[in-house]
Design a protein around this motif. Structure first.
Motif, PDB file in Angstrom:
ATOM      1  N   LEU A  31       0.912  -0.835  -0.059  1.00 26.14           N
ATOM      2  CA  LEU A  31       0.217  -0.030  -0.206  1.00 26.14           C
ATOM      3  C   LEU A  31       0.983   0.914   0.329  1.00 26.14           C
ATOM      4  O   LEU A  31       1.857   1.313   1.215  1.00 26.14           O
ATOM      5  N   HIS A  32       0.634   2.134  -1.109  1.00 25.04           N
ATOM      6  CA  HIS A  32       1.616   3.315  -1.209  1.00 25.04           C
ATOM      7  C   HIS A  32       0.152   4.217  -0.624  1.00 25.04           C
ATOM      8  O   HIS A  32      -0.427   4.584  -1.055  1.00 25.04           O
ATOM      9  N   VAL A  33       1.288   5.383   0.350  1.00 26.15           N
ATOM     10  CA  VAL A  33       0.220   6.489   0.800  1.00 26.15           C
ATOM     11  C   VAL A  33       0.836   7.351   0.458  1.00 26.15           C
ATOM     12  O   VAL A  33       2.142   8.125   0.545  1.00 26.15           O
ATOM     13  N   GLU A  34       0.254   8.483  -0.079  1.00 21.28           N
ATOM     14  CA  GLU A  34       0.843   8.933  -1.792  1.00 21.28           C
ATOM     15  C   GLU A  34       0.420  10.827  -0.970  1.00 21.28           C
ATOM     16  O   GLU A  34      -1.080  10.584  -0.946  1.00 21.28           O
ATOM     17  N   TYR A  36       0.677  12.423   2.273  1.00 23.75           N
ATOM     18  CA  TYR A  36       0.608  11.806   4.162  1.00 23.75           C
ATOM     19  C   TYR A  36      -0.049  12.948   4.341  1.00 23.75           C
ATOM     20  O   TYR A  36      -1.840  12.923   5.177  1.00 23.75           O
ATOM     21  N   THR A  39      -4.098  13.088   3.802  1.00 25.08           N
ATOM     22  CA  THR A  39      -5.317  12.671   4.765  1.00 25.08           C
ATOM     23  C   THR A  39      -4.653  12.603   5.822  1.00 25.08           C
ATOM     24  O   THR A  39      -6.411  11.907   6.260  1.00 25.08           O
ATOM     25  N   SER A  51      -7.785   0.321   0.807  1.00 22.25           N
ATOM     26  CA  SER A  51      -7.025   0.429  -0.358  1.00 22.25           C
ATOM     27  C   SER A  51      -7.573  -0.124  -1.260  1.00 22.25           C
ATOM     28  O   SER A  51      -8.975  -0.398  -0.944  1.00 22.25           O
ATOM     29  N   TYR A  65      -6.876   2.232   6.224  1.00 17.37           N
ATOM     30  CA  TYR A  65      -5.695   3.149   6.682  1.00 17.37           C
ATOM     31  C   TYR A  65      -6.796   3.921   7.626  1.00 17.37           C
ATOM     32  O   TYR A  65      -6.856   4.846   7.237  1.00 17.37           O
ATOM     33  N   PRO A  67      -5.009   7.504   8.745  1.00 14.92           N
ATOM     34  CA  PRO A  67      -3.879   7.819   9.645  1.00 14.92           C
ATOM     35  C   PRO A  67      -4.040   8.873  10.639  1.00 14.92           C
ATOM     36  O   PRO A  67      -2.892   9.117  11.525  1.00 14.92           O
ATOM     37  N   CYS A 148       5.305  10.603   1.125  1.00 14.45           N
ATOM     38  CA  CYS A 148       4.912   9.374   1.053  1.00 14.45           C
ATOM     39  C   CYS A 148       5.412   8.254   1.725  1.00 14.45           C
ATOM     40  O   CYS A 148       6.827   8.511   1.936  1.00 14.45           O
ATOM     41  N   ARG A 150       5.351   3.844   2.749  1.00 16.51           N
ATOM     42  CA  ARG A 150       4.933   2.491   2.392  1.00 16.51           C
ATOM     43  C   ARG A 150       5.151   1.323   2.970  1.00 16.51           C
ATOM     44  O   ARG A 150       5.672   1.076   3.869  1.00 16.51           O
TER      45      ARG A 150
END
Length: 390
Positions: A31-34, A36, A39, A51, A65, A67, A148, A150
């Motif tokens: 899972l890529h969090v781009e 952050y 979010t 996701s 997810y 945050p 970002c 991962r």
């Protein structure tokens, strides 16, 4: 005999093996969090984003997810949960492992969390960690790069117990199947040691009288008994004028190999008729039954009547019953009656003008009745059902 304490190995015991398998299906998703920071701003404590769905072990999954944490008590943490993204037909068990990845894409051991083996029973039933990683640590670490980071999620799904075949250990000695039929076939083809000649429809066939005698009582009487002509052994010849050469060739092939040559469907049906007559003539019961079976599997409206005549003439009860069973209804009978073979049936076998048929078409009558033919007029025709149970 084997000595005491020893074991005798059965040469025919080829052995077998199977397994009871407690299998596990595995897979992972990154899972890529781009973005952050955004979010964190848009999803307050208790709110999450899913996701994209992904597949592991034939099931659809997603990661939840959070945050700002999943609950007030973990508001300072990033929370992660794994959940099914589809209807769950039956409960199953799985284990999840979440890992924060470094810049090289490798899991950080000190930020790797593994759940216990959990039961998933319905969509949205997720398991994971309220306090996966503290936001303050993440934001100050080099693992948050360009806003970002991962997360890798590894999944182990417990499969139902199953059984499977396994290859058994090979035997110490491998015994090939018998190929004696091939050697006898080669002997026939080579003409080595032949001592009898057949003249059939202009063609010459050489054979071995003792092999023929062993396979057929008729050949035995003809070649070794009282039926044998008084002629020199080396010049013994038998003429057969009432059989096709190809039929006799197939007959000899069966005598030597116990198999019929390969034939296409059309030739097989036609050859079976001629070979049935030959098998009956030379009292070869196995070949006769093989021909009966072949003919019963090739029955058609255009051939069933002539086949029934053949069965009656050569006392083939099984083939006769197969032909009678082919007449399923009056409509099938009427189609057969339109063929030339049916007229041949009525003329060649008067006894078959009345034969038993299936009771399925007449449920209101006694279980035994006949389909009767009338020969009045120019050709046989249907004259009705007759109860013969009395």
């Amino acid at each position: 005999m084997p000595t005491q304490g020893s074991a005798m190995i059965d040469a025919d015991d080829h052995g077998s093996a199977s397994a009871i398998v407690a299998g596990t299906a595995t897979g992972h998703h990154v899972l890529h969090v781009e973005g952050y920071s955004r979010t964190k701003e848009e999803l307050p404590n208790g709110r999450f984003v899913k996701s994209r769905p992904f597949s592991v072990g034939g099931r659809s999954w997603c990661i939840h997810y959070y945050p700002n944490g999943a609950s007030p008590r973990c508001a300072e943490y990033v929370s992660l949960f794994l959940a099914p993204d589809e209807d769950v037909a039956a409960p199953f068990k799985a284990r999840a492992k979440f890992s924060l990845l470094d810049r090289a894409g490798k899991p950080l051991l000190f930020l790797t969390r593994r759940t216990r083996l959990c039961e998933y029973a319905f969509p949205g039933s997720g398991y994971g960690f309220d306090e996966f990683v503290k936001r303050e640590f993440l934001e100050k670490s080099k693992h948050l790069s360009g806003d970002c980071f991962r997360i890798r999620c590894d999944i182990d799904i417990v499969e139902e117990l199953r059984t499977e075949d396994r290859a058994a250990a090979p035997p110490f000695i491998s015994i090939p199947p018998s190929d004696i039929h091939k050697h006898f076939g080669d002997l026939l083809s080579s003409n080595d040691g032949t001592d009898v000649t057949f003249q059939v429809a202009g063609q010459t066939f050489k054979a071995h009288r003792y092999i023929l005698a062993v396979r057929s009582q008729v050949f035995k009487a003809q070649l070794l008994g009282m039926m044998r002509e008084s002629r020199a052994d080396e010049d013994y010849c038998i003429r057969i004028d009432d059989m096709q050469a190809r039929v006799f060739s197939h007959l000899l092939h069966f005598v030597y190999t116990d198999f019929l040559p390969e034939m296409d469907r059309q030739e097989e049906a036609l050859m079976a008729q001629h070979l049935l007559e030959a098998a009956d003539r030379y009292d070869m019961q196995r070949l006769k039954l093989i021909c009966e079976d072949n003919l019963s599997r090739h029955l058609e409206v255009s051939t069933v009547a002539t086949t029934l005549v053949l069965a009656e003439q050569h006392n083939c009860e099984g083939l006769k019953q197969a032909c009678i069973a082919f007449f399923k209804s009056r409509y099938t009978l009427e189609a057969v009656m339109a063929t030339d073979g049916f007229e041949h049936l009525s003329k060649s076998c008067p006894a078959l003008r009345s034969f038993p048929c299936s009771t399925k078409q007449k449920p209101d009558t006694s279980p035994v009745f006949c389909y009767r033919l009338s020969t009045a007029g120019s050709s046989p025709h249907f004259c009705g059902w007759a109860n013969i149970s009395d």
